[in-house]
Design an enzyme around this catalytic site. Structure first.
Site, short mmCIF file in Angstrom:
data_model
loop_
_atom_site.label_atom_id
_atom_site.label_comp_id
_atom_site.label_asym_id
_atom_site.label_seq_id
_atom_site.Cartn_x
_atom_site.Cartn_y
_atom_site.Cartn_z
N GLU A 60 -18.57 27.33 -68.73
CA GLU A 60 -18.24 27.94 -67.43
C GLU A 60 -18.26 26.90 -66.31
O GLU A 60 -19.07 26.98 -65.38
CB GLU A 60 -19.19 29.08 -67.11
CG GLU A 60 -18.98 30.29 -67.99
CD GLU A 60 -19.71 31.53 -67.48
OE1 GLU A 60 -20.61 31.39 -66.64
OE2 GLU A 60 -19.37 32.63 -67.94
N GLU B 13 -17.36 35.51 -73.96
CA GLU B 13 -18.65 36.07 -73.55
C GLU B 13 -18.44 37.37 -72.83
O GLU B 13 -17.55 37.48 -71.98
CB GLU B 13 -19.35 35.15 -72.54
CG GLU B 13 -20.07 33.98 -73.09
CD GLU B 13 -20.82 33.25 -71.96
OE1 GLU B 13 -21.26 33.90 -71.00
OE2 GLU B 13 -20.94 32.02 -72.06
C1 GAL Z 1 -22.57 33.19 -68.37
C2 GAL Z 1 -23.04 31.93 -69.06
C3 GAL Z 1 -23.99 32.22 -70.20
C4 GAL Z 1 -25.00 33.25 -69.81
C5 GAL Z 1 -24.29 34.49 -69.31
C6 GAL Z 1 -25.21 35.62 -68.93
O1 GAL Z 1 -22.21 32.94 -67.06
O2 GAL Z 1 -21.95 31.20 -69.56
O3 GAL Z 1 -24.60 31.04 -70.62
O4 GAL Z 1 -25.81 32.71 -68.82
O5 GAL Z 1 -23.54 34.16 -68.18
O6 GAL Z 1 -24.51 36.71 -68.40
#
Ligand code: GAL
Length: 683
Positions: free
Chosen positions: A158, A313
């Site tokens: 990210e 994710e």
């Molecule tokens: C994203 C990040 C992850 C984790 C996740 C939690 O922004 O890439 O590592 O922190 O959020 O929601």
């Protein structure tokens, strides 16, 4: 990189749809790993993202590596049939690097060094940081090049999440080099930045700094170039590693996880530099409309490379970084996963596999919650795994859209300059949503497109705002011969944020057949009535303009107030200009869609009607179509909390239940059907 040949590397090692999530075995004693792998296999997980934040464990001291644990993790996953999206582990520099080279720490606009103790604590311009990431990426690539679990590389994490910009001296030097490449000489920069204003004339590029905190508003041209530079500087960090990976493992695709529609990074540029687009999406379960925002991001992700992408994710339930972290109610995790597929994803992955016991994310949900296999969450995980297997044949299928929304980062950065604009309320996402939400409710498929792309395949193109519009972009819009809608405050400035001669809409003037006499931002809490030609009334908020038609025909006027009688919306040939933020775009949009012959992705006539009405799909139901080689897939997703009746004109088989469906069907609350229907040409 410039001039480099684009290489097409696909993810071929995992058939079907991807399912899995971030796996952080280093947070757990090794005894737990065997259970992880067994449960992953039980749930149908076929991909795990590993080592995202593992630099300090893989290289605990400079040049001293400990890969033994990661070897065992990769072997174990492979034994269980699980492929790996392997991070190069460079998302967070280790403490020794920061201690030895404190200059890698980012510095904020006030000159404060941001210290170690979180993540992404690096200056994007730091040569020390870049060299260290390239070294680690090479070591990783050489070690795992032939590992059978390696399916994809994951660079960084990210980008711009915590560190988008750094104002240190190194960044300042880098910014000057970037400016020198753009403008050649200090005179070129002076001319572009309009430094005659407020006594900012430079005599040497070395005098130029990043837009650090200053006594008053900073030169907006400087801020715009800074936005461009920050996106490019981070992209260079990505490219440094990608070059290494491409050299050592040319057949392994490379990705980095995007953050949906993110202001900070120009994703058109970024996507061109990676093999697979992947996204992280965290729609707020507390917001009943958040799935519409997610749909817009997913359409962008698909459009970035015009091919399937990966949801890398999402949260199975609650996140841990909002003020209040509301969990996902029953069915939502599955439905939101199906939604990503509906919009062209070839996989749904999560943050994270096993819920942490410590650290800032210990309250963040996971596929395997603290409560283990007894938990509600685990049952959801198992169910989703089964569903994804049933949908495997949809992988690789494509989406077609007749409508494109134009999105341009330069313009966005200009529009949302932090200071000195006519109104701070005119925000791009809001403008995008006024159009997108209606298209979404109608079940009309939408792509996103940059303003310089060939637009000829679309029946309708909508540019919700093009504040910054170059002559070349205008030329491309003029060459488009479909139905074009242009939103307010467009064609205002050139690439250097200088107002076009004669004012707005600058190079769009001839195309729109009008001039903007004066911008008329509306004060907070005030609205302006808009009277459409058919007599219906609409409302403008935030923004209006005093338009002066030069050949365009008004199709709506302002009524009452200071703008009484002034044209609000105009038409010139096939081009419509909307000079205000129109709260309900239906009168304009529906009319243009009809003229252009745009149809929703599915005919879903109201129950009882035998002809398609073109009416909206039932409220809360989302309709998307993917086209495969042998069949089409119609996704109908009920985001509502009550059952929805849908009248299917095309029969098909619901892949989720195996039932053959036709005519009137009911889709339960937060449930979905994925209908395999005859292929387009065969209907
Ligand atoms: C994203 C990040 C992850 C984790 C996740 C939690 O922004 O890439 O590592 O922190 O959020 O929601």
């Amino acid at each position: 990189m410039n001039g480099e040949q684009e290489v097409d590397v696909r993810l071929t090692r995992v058939p079907g749809l991807l399912f899995g999530g971030d796996y952080n075995p280093e947070q757990w004693p090794e005894e737990v790993w065997a259970e992880d792998a067994r449960l992953m296999a039980e749930a149908g997980v076929n991909m795990a993202t590993v080592a995202v934040f593992s630099w300090s464990r893989l290289e605990p001291r400079p040049g001293e590596y400990d890969f033994a644990w990661l070897d065992r993790v990769l072997d174990l996953l492979h034994e269980h049939g699980i492929a790996v999206d392997l991070a190069t582990a460079t998302a967070t520099p280790p403490p020794w690097l920061v201690r030895e080279h404190p200059e890698v720490r980012p510095v904020d606009a006030n000159g404060t060094h941001l210290d170690f103790g979180s993540r992404q604590g690096y200056c994007p311009s730091s040569p020390v940081f870049r060299a260290a990431t390239a070294r680690l990426a090479r070591t990783m690539a050489e070690r795992y090049a032939d590992h059978p679990a390696l399916a994809m590389w994951h660079i960084g994490n990210e980008y711009a999440d915590h560190t988008l910009e750094c104002f240190c001296e190194e960044s300042a030097r880098h910014f000057r080099t970037w400016l020198a490449a753009r403008y050649g000489t200090v005179d070129g920069l002076n001319a572009a930045w309009g430094t005659s204003c407020w006594g900012q004339h430079y005599t040497d590029l070395d005098q130029v700094n990043p837009p650090r905190k200053a006594p008053g508003p900073i030169n907006p041209a400087q801020v715009l170039d800074w936005r461009r530079f920050c996106s490019d500087a981070l992209l260079e960090c990505f490219e440094v590693e990608r070059a290494v990976l491409r050299e050592v493992t040319p057949d392994v695709p490379v990705t980095t996880n995007f953050m949906s529609i993110l202001h900070g990074l120009d994703y058109w540029k970024w996507a061109a530099a990676e093999d697979i687009v992947s996204d992280d999406a965290y729609p707020d379960p507390a917001d009943p409309t958040s799935h519409v925002g997610a749909a817009l991001s997913y359409d962008l992700m698909r459009s970035l490379k015009d091919r399937p992408w990966l949801l890398l994710e999402q949260a199975p339930g609650a996140v841990s970084w909002r003020e209040v972290n509301v969990p996902k109610p029953a069915g939502m995790m599955r439905l939101h996963s199906l939604q990503a597929l509906a919009h062209g994803a070839d996989g749904v992955m999560f943050f994270q596999w096993r819920q942490a016991r410590y650290g800032p994310e210990k309250f963040h949900s996971a596929l395997l919650p603290h409560g283990g296999v007894q938990s509600r969450g685990w049952q959801d995980t198992l169910r989703l795994g089964r569903d994804l297997e049933k949908l495997a044949e949809t992988a690789g299928s494509r989406s077609k859209a007749d409508v494109a929304l134009v999105l341009d980062w330069d313009s966005w950065w200009g529009l949302e300059a932090p200071e000195s604009m006519p109104s701070k309320r005119l925000e791009l996402k809001r403008l995008l949503h006024t159009w997108y939400d209606r298209l979404h409710a109608l079940g009309v498929a939408v792509d996103l497109a940059p303003p310089e792309r060939d637009l000829s395949s679309y029946r309708v193109v909508i540019a919700p705002n093009l504040y910054l519009c170059t002559e070349d972009q205008a030329k491309n819009l003029r060459a488009y011969d479909g139905h074009l809608i242009v939103g307010p405050f467009s064609g205002v400035v050139d690439a250097a944020d200088q107002v076009h001669p004669g004012g707005a809409p600058g190079p769009l003037r001839e195309l729109l057949g009008l001039a903007v006499d004066e911008f008329w931002p509306l004060a907070d809490e005030t609205t302006q009535t808009v009277r459409h030609a058919d007599g219906s009334a609409g409302t403008a908020s935030v923004w209006a303009e005093w338009l002066r038609p030069e050949g365009a025909t008004p199709i709506a006027h302002y009524e009452g107030g200071d703008l009484d009688g002034i044209p609000a919306i105009t038409r010139h040939g096939r081009t419509t200009y909307v000079g205000c933020l129109l709260e309900d775009v239906r009168p304009v949009l529906d009319d243009v869609l009809t003229r252009a012959g745009v149809r929703p992705v599915a005919d879903l006539p109201a129950p009882g009607a035998d002809l398609p009405t073109g009416a909206d799909v039932p409220a809360g139901v989302e309709a998307c179509r993917r086209e495969g080689v042998a069949a089409d897939y119609l996704f109908l997703l009920n985001h509502g909390t009550t059952a929805a009746a849908v009248n299917l004109r095309e029969p098909g088989t619901d892949l989720l239940t195996g039932r053959d469906l036709r005519g009137l069907i009911e889709i339960g609350p937060r449930d979905a059907v994925v209908l395999r229907t005859a292929h387009e040409g065969e209907k």
